[in-house]
Design a protein around this motif. Sequence first.
Motif, PDB file in Angstrom:
ATOM      1  N   THR A   1       4.126 -25.997   2.172  1.00 15.07           N
ATOM      2  CA  THR A   1       2.744 -26.330   2.512  1.00 15.07           C
ATOM      3  C   THR A   1       2.028 -26.826   1.256  1.00 15.07           C
ATOM      4  OG1 THR A   1       1.919 -24.104   2.038  1.00 15.07           O
ATOM      5  CG2 THR A   1       2.665 -24.537   4.307  1.00 15.07           C
ATOM      6  N   TYR A   2       0.999 -27.610   1.457  1.00 18.55           N
ATOM      7  CA  TYR A   2       0.201 -28.067   0.316  1.00 18.55           C
ATOM      8  C   TYR A   2      -0.388 -26.877  -0.444  1.00 18.55           C
ATOM      9  CZ  TYR A   2       0.475 -32.816   2.226  1.00 18.55           C
ATOM     10  OH  TYR A   2       0.921 -34.036   2.677  1.00 18.55           O
ATOM     11  N   GLU A   3      -0.780 -25.824   0.319  1.00 21.91           N
ATOM     12  CA  GLU A   3      -1.416 -24.660  -0.308  1.00 21.91           C
ATOM     13  C   GLU A   3      -0.445 -23.916  -1.230  1.00 21.91           C
ATOM     14  OE1 GLU A   3      -3.356 -25.154   3.818  1.00 21.91           O
ATOM     15  OE2 GLU A   3      -1.371 -25.367   2.917  1.00 21.91           O
ATOM     16  N   GLU A   4       0.774 -23.679  -0.762  1.00 23.60           N
ATOM     17  CA  GLU A   4       1.754 -22.960  -1.584  1.00 23.60           C
ATOM     18  C   GLU A   4       2.124 -23.770  -2.816  1.00 23.60           C
ATOM     19  OE1 GLU A   4       4.545 -20.576   1.501  1.00 23.60           O
ATOM     20  OE2 GLU A   4       4.185 -22.688   1.973  1.00 23.60           O
ATOM     21  N   ARG A   5       2.322 -25.053  -2.627  1.00 22.07           N
ATOM     22  CA  ARG A   5       2.691 -25.923  -3.747  1.00 22.07           C
ATOM     23  C   ARG A   5       1.560 -26.005  -4.777  1.00 22.07           C
ATOM     24  NH1 ARG A   5       4.146 -31.212  -0.708  1.00 22.07           N
ATOM     25  NH2 ARG A   5       4.616 -31.980  -2.815  1.00 22.07           N
ATOM     26  N   ALA A   6       0.321 -26.003  -4.293  1.00 19.41           N
ATOM     27  CA  ALA A   6      -0.824 -26.048  -5.207  1.00 19.41           C
ATOM     28  C   ALA A   6      -0.896 -24.797  -6.071  1.00 19.41           C
ATOM     29  CB  ALA A   6      -2.116 -26.225  -4.421  1.00 19.41           C
ATOM     30  N   LYS A   7      -0.543 -23.649  -5.500  1.00 15.98           N
ATOM     31  CA  LYS A   7      -0.549 -22.408  -6.284  1.00 15.98           C
ATOM     32  C   LYS A   7       0.472 -22.471  -7.414  1.00 15.98           C
ATOM     33  CE  LYS A   7      -3.804 -20.173  -4.174  1.00 15.98           C
ATOM     34  NZ  LYS A   7      -5.105 -20.003  -4.860  1.00 15.98           N
ATOM     35  N   MET A   8       1.617 -23.070  -7.144  1.00 14.72           N
ATOM     36  CA  MET A   8       2.610 -23.238  -8.209  1.00 14.72           C
ATOM     37  C   MET A   8       2.077 -24.183  -9.281  1.00 14.72           C
ATOM     38  SD  MET A   8       5.652 -22.751  -9.567  1.00 14.72           S
ATOM     39  CE  MET A   8       6.934 -22.275  -8.393  1.00 14.72           C
ATOM     40  N   THR A   9       1.459 -25.272  -8.857  1.00 16.32           N
ATOM     41  CA  THR A   9       0.871 -26.219  -9.815  1.00 16.32           C
ATOM     42  C   THR A   9      -0.165 -25.522 -10.696  1.00 16.32           C
ATOM     43  OG1 THR A   9       1.225 -28.086  -8.310  1.00 16.32           O
ATOM     44  CG2 THR A   9      -0.432 -28.370 -10.037  1.00 16.32           C
ATOM     45  N   GLU A  10      -1.020 -24.697 -10.083  1.00 18.38           N
ATOM     46  CA  GLU A  10      -2.054 -23.975 -10.824  1.00 18.38           C
ATOM     47  C   GLU A  10      -1.432 -23.023 -11.839  1.00 18.38           C
ATOM     48  OE1 GLU A  10      -4.564 -22.029  -7.990  1.00 18.38           O
ATOM     49  OE2 GLU A  10      -5.111 -23.911  -6.996  1.00 18.38           O
ATOM     50  N   LEU A  11      -0.393 -22.316 -11.430  1.00 17.72           N
ATOM     51  CA  LEU A  11       0.251 -21.373 -12.348  1.00 17.72           C
ATOM     52  C   LEU A  11       0.819 -22.109 -13.559  1.00 17.72           C
ATOM     53  CD1 LEU A  11       1.274 -18.506 -13.035  1.00 17.72           C
ATOM     54  CD2 LEU A  11       3.399 -19.127 -11.865  1.00 17.72           C
ATOM     55  N   LEU A  12       1.548 -23.181 -13.313  1.00 18.06           N
ATOM     56  CA  LEU A  12       2.140 -23.930 -14.423  1.00 18.06           C
ATOM     57  C   LEU A  12       1.060 -24.480 -15.339  1.00 18.06           C
ATOM     58  CD1 LEU A  12       5.004 -25.787 -12.515  1.00 18.06           C
ATOM     59  CD2 LEU A  12       5.186 -23.724 -13.923  1.00 18.06           C
TER      60      LEU A  12
ATOM     61  N   SER B   1       9.824 -34.654   6.287  1.00 17.52           N
ATOM     62  CA  SER B   1       9.851 -33.916   7.552  1.00 17.52           C
ATOM     63  C   SER B   1       9.486 -32.449   7.392  1.00 17.52           C
ATOM     64  CB  SER B   1      11.233 -34.028   8.206  1.00 17.52           C
ATOM     65  OG  SER B   1      12.228 -33.468   7.372  1.00 17.52           O
ATOM     66  N   ASN B   2       9.378 -31.960   6.137  1.00 18.08           N
ATOM     67  CA  ASN B   2       9.064 -30.551   5.907  1.00 18.08           C
ATOM     68  C   ASN B   2       7.646 -30.317   5.406  1.00 18.08           C
ATOM     69  OD1 ASN B   2      11.378 -28.577   6.365  1.00 18.08           O
ATOM     70  ND2 ASN B   2      12.421 -30.253   5.306  1.00 18.08           N
ATOM     71  N   ILE B   3       6.888 -31.382   5.183  1.00 15.87           N
ATOM     72  CA  ILE B   3       5.514 -31.213   4.711  1.00 15.87           C
ATOM     73  C   ILE B   3       4.740 -30.348   5.708  1.00 15.87           C
ATOM     74  CG2 ILE B   3       3.317 -32.393   4.320  1.00 15.87           C
ATOM     75  CD1 ILE B   3       4.935 -34.704   3.116  1.00 15.87           C
ATOM     76  N   GLY B   4       4.115 -29.299   5.213  1.00 19.64           N
ATOM     77  CA  GLY B   4       3.348 -28.389   6.057  1.00 19.64           C
ATOM     78  C   GLY B   4       4.140 -27.219   6.586  1.00 19.64           C
ATOM     79  N   ASN B   5       5.463 -27.243   6.400  1.00 15.57           N
ATOM     80  CA  ASN B   5       6.279 -26.108   6.831  1.00 15.57           C
ATOM     81  C   ASN B   5       6.233 -24.985   5.792  1.00 15.57           C
ATOM     82  OD1 ASN B   5       7.044 -27.416   9.161  1.00 15.57           O
ATOM     83  ND2 ASN B   5       9.040 -28.092   8.384  1.00 15.57           N
ATOM     84  N   SER B   6       6.530 -23.779   6.247  1.00 12.35           N
ATOM     85  CA  SER B   6       6.571 -22.621   5.354  1.00 12.35           C
ATOM     86  C   SER B   6       7.432 -22.917   4.134  1.00 12.35           C
ATOM     87  CB  SER B   6       7.144 -21.419   6.119  1.00 12.35           C
ATOM     88  OG  SER B   6       7.294 -20.308   5.268  1.00 12.35           O
ATOM     89  N   GLY B   7       6.894 -22.659   2.948  1.00 15.14           N
ATOM     90  CA  GLY B   7       7.601 -22.942   1.707  1.00 15.14           C
ATOM     91  C   GLY B   7       7.363 -24.340   1.176  1.00 15.14           C
TER      92      GLY B   7
ATOM     93  N   ILE C   1      21.972 -30.105   1.964  1.00 16.10           N
ATOM     94  CA  ILE C   1      20.625 -30.279   2.499  1.00 16.10           C
ATOM     95  C   ILE C   1      19.858 -29.003   2.164  1.00 16.10           C
ATOM     96  CG2 ILE C   1      19.236 -30.734   4.553  1.00 16.10           C
ATOM     97  CD1 ILE C   1      21.766 -32.008   5.790  1.00 16.10           C
ATOM     98  N   GLY C   2      19.296 -28.964   0.969  1.00 16.56           N
ATOM     99  CA  GLY C   2      18.753 -27.705   0.470  1.00 16.56           C
ATOM    100  C   GLY C   2      17.330 -27.792  -0.048  1.00 16.56           C
ATOM    101  N   TRP C   3      16.899 -26.654  -0.579  1.00 14.47           N
ATOM    102  CA  TRP C   3      15.583 -26.490  -1.197  1.00 14.47           C
ATOM    103  C   TRP C   3      15.786 -25.817  -2.560  1.00 14.47           C
ATOM    104  CZ3 TRP C   3      10.798 -25.451   2.141  1.00 14.47           C
ATOM    105  CH2 TRP C   3      10.973 -25.887   3.467  1.00 14.47           C
ATOM    106  N   ARG C   4      14.999 -26.188  -3.544  1.00 18.63           N
ATOM    107  CA  ARG C   4      14.990 -25.440  -4.817  1.00 18.63           C
ATOM    108  C   ARG C   4      13.787 -24.514  -4.774  1.00 18.63           C
ATOM    109  NH1 ARG C   4      13.382 -25.532 -10.474  1.00 18.63           N
ATOM    110  NH2 ARG C   4      11.856 -27.181 -10.025  1.00 18.63           N
ATOM    111  N   ILE C   5      14.040 -23.242  -4.478  1.00 14.85           N
ATOM    112  CA  ILE C   5      12.955 -22.262  -4.336  1.00 14.85           C
ATOM    113  C   ILE C   5      13.139 -21.049  -5.256  1.00 14.85           C
ATOM    114  CG2 ILE C   5      12.384 -22.979  -1.992  1.00 14.85           C
ATOM    115  CD1 ILE C   5      13.909 -20.579  -0.919  1.00 14.85           C
TER     116      ILE C   5
END
Length: 253
Positions: A167-178, A159-165, A211-215
Amino acid sequence: MKFISWNVNGIRACVKKGFLDFFEQMDADFFCIQETKCQAGQVELALEGYEQYWNYAQKKGYSGTAIFTKHKPMTVHYGVGEDSSQEEGRIITLEYEHFYLVNVYTPNAQRDLARLPLRLQWEERLALYLQELDAKKPVVYCGDLNVAHEEIDIKNAKSNIGNSGFTYEERAKMTELLASGFVDTFRYQQPDATDHYTWWSYMNKVRERNIGWRIDYFIVSERLKEQIDVATIHPHIMGSDHCPIELQLRKGS
């Protein structure tokens, strides 16, 4: 060496909710905080034995970072180059003989994603900065990075896909960094662990029901991964809508 990172969501408020008790209990070598929400002179912390480094936002009651350390750094740097992030007090880098410590409060893309382009530019600049540091010596990078990297890092992923924090774009940047030579220390130790979060909405009983997020993260240069001793989360520590996270590194051989 023991490192703590905590988005305190206003250090003045957090002090009234037990911050100093936790600080003393942890007895960390390095204690990094984000979202200090204060200006110079608005809070004085008597932290015996610690150097204090603050990066205040120009806007009152907004953003800001600080590091409290038992170890005097060789150099201290605020921000990344000459970009506008310095106005928001979001980055502090301490240099030591054998590593860099980078404390960051990443900009939120905002609910309507109005700030997503700025956020992605930030990620690109920061990744280059971390890679430049890593070319000189290992990096310990921590803070509120405002992204849940994988579905395992968020309670209600679908239900949170595409929401701030998330988004595919933000998650991809983390993947790239790692992929560029860094390790998410918590996931390195617990690759499949579920229901481990660092932020919860203030909505009724959300934290109680977990009901949390690991950010919030400790991310280190790949060559430090064998020195990771402890990488844990302290979800029962109150005082903020985030909880503290901890990293302990063994001395290298």
